[in-house]
Design an enzyme around this catalytic site. Structure first.
Site, short mmCIF file in Angstrom:
data_model
loop_
_atom_site.label_atom_id
_atom_site.label_comp_id
_atom_site.label_asym_id
_atom_site.label_seq_id
_atom_site.Cartn_x
_atom_site.Cartn_y
_atom_site.Cartn_z
CB CYS A 157 41.51 37.14 33.80
SG CYS A 157 39.91 36.51 33.86
CG LEU A 159 35.06 32.80 29.11
CD1 LEU A 159 34.87 33.98 29.56
CD2 LEU A 159 33.58 31.82 29.63
N1 LIG Z 1 35.91 36.33 33.76
C1 LIG Z 1 36.41 35.89 32.96
O1 LIG Z 1 36.65 36.46 31.71
C2 LIG Z 1 37.12 34.58 33.30
C3 LIG Z 1 37.81 33.65 32.39
C4 LIG Z 1 38.38 32.48 32.62
C5 LIG Z 1 38.45 32.02 34.27
N2 LIG Z 1 38.00 33.05 34.89
C6 LIG Z 1 38.08 32.67 36.23
O2 LIG Z 1 36.64 31.93 36.65
C7 LIG Z 1 36.61 32.29 37.95
C8 LIG Z 1 35.25 33.04 38.23
O3 LIG Z 1 35.33 34.17 37.55
P1 LIG Z 1 34.12 35.46 37.37
O4 LIG Z 1 34.68 36.29 36.54
O5 LIG Z 1 32.86 34.23 36.73
O6 LIG Z 1 33.90 35.64 38.83
P2 LIG Z 1 32.54 36.46 39.37
O7 LIG Z 1 32.92 37.47 40.50
O8 LIG Z 1 31.98 37.33 38.05
O9 LIG Z 1 31.36 35.40 39.88
C9 LIG Z 1 31.73 34.64 41.05
C10 LIG Z 1 30.35 34.11 41.53
O10 LIG Z 1 30.58 33.25 42.52
C11 LIG Z 1 29.73 33.65 43.70
N3 LIG Z 1 29.95 32.74 44.87
C12 LIG Z 1 31.11 33.07 45.65
N4 LIG Z 1 31.08 32.31 46.60
C13 LIG Z 1 30.30 31.18 46.41
C14 LIG Z 1 29.90 30.21 47.28
N5 LIG Z 1 30.53 29.78 48.34
N6 LIG Z 1 28.62 29.43 46.73
C15 LIG Z 1 28.22 29.79 45.60
N7 LIG Z 1 28.47 31.08 44.94
C16 LIG Z 1 29.60 31.59 45.22
C17 LIG Z 1 29.57 34.92 43.72
O11 LIG Z 1 28.45 35.31 44.54
C18 LIG Z 1 29.80 35.44 42.19
O12 LIG Z 1 28.35 35.49 41.58
C19 LIG Z 1 37.82 33.29 38.72
O13 LIG Z 1 38.64 32.14 39.16
C20 LIG Z 1 38.35 33.63 37.31
O14 LIG Z 1 39.74 33.97 37.47
C21 LIG Z 1 37.62 34.28 34.52
#
Ligand SMILES: NC(=O)c1ccc[n+]([C@@H]2O[C@H](COP(=O)([O-])OP(=O)(O)OC[C@H]3O[C@@H](n4cnc5c(N)ncnc54)[C@H](O)[C@@H]3O)[C@@H](O)[C@H]2O)c1
Length: 453
Positions: free
Chosen positions: A261, A151
């Site tokens: 990312c 996304l």
């Molecule tokens: N942001 C993007 O556009 C995007 C797109 C594709 C993939 N990703 C990947 O997806 C993953 C998440 O990205 P994001 O942007 O959503 O991150 P983010 O930092 O916005 O959210 C991560 C969430 O995980 C929670 N968390 C951390 N440890 C935890 C635990 N032990 N138990 C429960 N919750 C916990 C945090 O409190 C936070 O709310 C990453 O690996 C990222 O590379 C992100």
């Protein structure tokens, strides 16, 4: 299906809301209690078009729940998505601490045969580590699946609901059939679900982001070349983008890529390759080019103001790393703000949605304008950093009247060079060879408004 999504950030929240929207019962768990409380009140921690409607609607009918109780969420689920952050470690590798913590929790609390899906972007080999962590305490069969997320922030809901493709690294019949059923509503228009082995799925995510980052750095280098030889990168972009083998997407030069990312994933892929004795020299160049590009708008401002930035007031239009999001992670605007403050300038920043996030990050180091036109009032120059729609057709007369000098540095090529010149601006953008370049021109004494330097 009963689904648990662990981590309610950009990805977890979108995945949870969209899976609930298609009729599943979804529990989103996050350790951030303040975030969970807000979500329970339908207050979203991020700006993402359309997401609030899905969250509100599905919470109201009870298909979507938010909790801090990861154990309870896992115990109810047939499919558990791991969607926690994988921030870069100091050496550039992906920090897998959160992913493996969650895997451990899944092993301890699963109460039936479970499909464990890594949604987080993780280096090749992580699914195997997840399997070990889950397996340590698991009392039921489990299946690890790699399902990278593609996304785009700013269009995340649409991207999830209508994906170009769904990539699934799944190696058992059970996991393949569960995931195919779960994704069936999203691929009704014929978009493919691409099944593959887990390692290939893990590599696919990094390869996709690395390719997109490469296109951006490539175009930023072409833009620099165009500036030197009197060519216009906009024409070049259209000229190459209409070639079907190349395609038009991701060919826009700008102030460098940012966000949560591309920077981290390019770094992690370079690191992961190095661990395997391979040098991804193309990607090292992509990174270096981007690091340089993030200073280009500052260099152009410095050129326009003859190197004298101390005490100058600079309006910065846009702080988010791209339009339609309030995400400022690795935003080129932050690099510009740092450069300007270091040079002794005063920054007045505007962003249509990221001001709250900006205040959290930048505090009192800069001033903030709630309205775009307030930022330019009394400023010595305007720098455009984010391609927000509302910046595309502004009232140039108001801008010109408000600025003490009619200088616009457009990091997104939103405006037409000829038109800006006619309006009397000293206008600098990216890769248009008819404008002065940072490297070909030495600072000169003040130039009459409306003429080319
Ligand atoms: N942001 C993007 O556009 C995007 C797109 C594709 C993939 N990703 C990947 O997806 C993953 C998440 O990205 P994001 O942007 O959503 O991150 P983010 O930092 O916005 O959210 C991560 C969430 O995980 C929670 N968390 C951390 N440890 C935890 C635990 N032990 N138990 C429960 N919750 C916990 C945090 O409190 C936070 O709310 C990453 O690996 C990222 O590379 C992100």
């Amino acid at each position: 299906m009963n689904i648990a999504v662990i981590g309610s950030g950009y990805v977890g929240l979108v995945v949870g809301a969209c899976l609930a929207e298609t009729g599943n019962t979804v529990v989103c768990a996050d350790i951030d209690a303040a975030k969970v409380e807000k979500l329970q009140r339908n207050e979203l921690p991020i700006y993402e078009p359309g997401l609030d409607t899905y969250v509100t609607r599905n919470q109201r009918v009870g298909r979507l729940k938010f909790t801090t109780d990861v154990a309870a969420a896992v115990a109810e689920a047939e499919v558990v998505f791991i969607a926690v952050g994988t921030p870069p470690d100091e050496d550039g590798s992906a920090d897998l601490r959160h992913v493996l913590e969650v895997a451990d929790q899944i092993g301890r609390h699963m109460a039936r045969e479970t499909v464990v899906v890594t949604k987080s972007t993780v280096p090749v080999g992580t699914a195997a580590q997840v399997a070990v962590a889950v397996g340590k305490h698991a009392r039921f069969a489990f299946h690890v699946v790699s399902n990278p997320e593609f996304l785009k922030e700013g269009a995340a809901v649409d991207d999830f609901m209508y994906p170009d493709r769904v990539v699934l690294g799944a190696e058992t019949d059970h996991s393949r059939s569960v995931m195919a059923e779960l994704y069936a509503p999203f691929v009704r228009t014929g978009r493919p679900i691409i099944f593959m082995d887990i390692a290939s799925a893990e590599v696919t995510k990094y390869a996709a982001n690395a390719m997109l980052a490469t296109r951006i750095s490539f175009m930023n280098q072409m833009a620099e070349f165009c500036e030197h030889v009197g060519a216009n990168v906009d024409h070049v972009r259209k000229g190459i983008g209409s070639d079907e083998r190349i395609g038009p997407s991701f060919l826009f030069p700008g102030p460098g890529y940012g966000g949560s990312c591309f920077p981290k994933d390019v770094k992690a892929l370079v690191w992961s390759a190095r661990q395997n004795g391979i040098t991804l020299s193309i990607l090292e160049a992509v990174e270096n080019t981007n690091d340089r590009q993030k200073h280009r708008v500052f260099d152009k401002l410095s050129l326009a103001l003859h190197g004298k930035l101390t005490g100058r007031r600079i309006a910065v239009g846009g702080l988010a790393f791209k339009a339609n999001t309030d995400d400022m992670r690795e935003s080129p605007a932050l690099t510009l703000v740092d450069d300007l403050l270091e040079a002794g300038a005063h920054v007045v920043a505007h962003d249509p949605v990221a001001l709250a996030e900006a205040k959290r990050r930048l505090g009192t180091r800069v001033s903030y304008a709630d309205q775009a036109y307030d930022a330019v009032r009394g400023a010595d120059a305007l720098a455009i950093m984010t391609d927000w729609n509302e910046y595309r057709h502004p009232d140039f007369a108001v801008i010109k009247q408000s600025l003490t000098q009619p200088i616009v540095v457009d990091g997104r090529n939103l405006y037409d060079s000829e038109k800006m010149l006619k309006l009397g601006f000293r206008y600098f953008s990216i890769g248009r060879g008819s404008e002065p370049t940072v490297t070909t021109l030495k600072p000169t004494p003040a130039t009459p408004v409306g003429t080319r330097v």
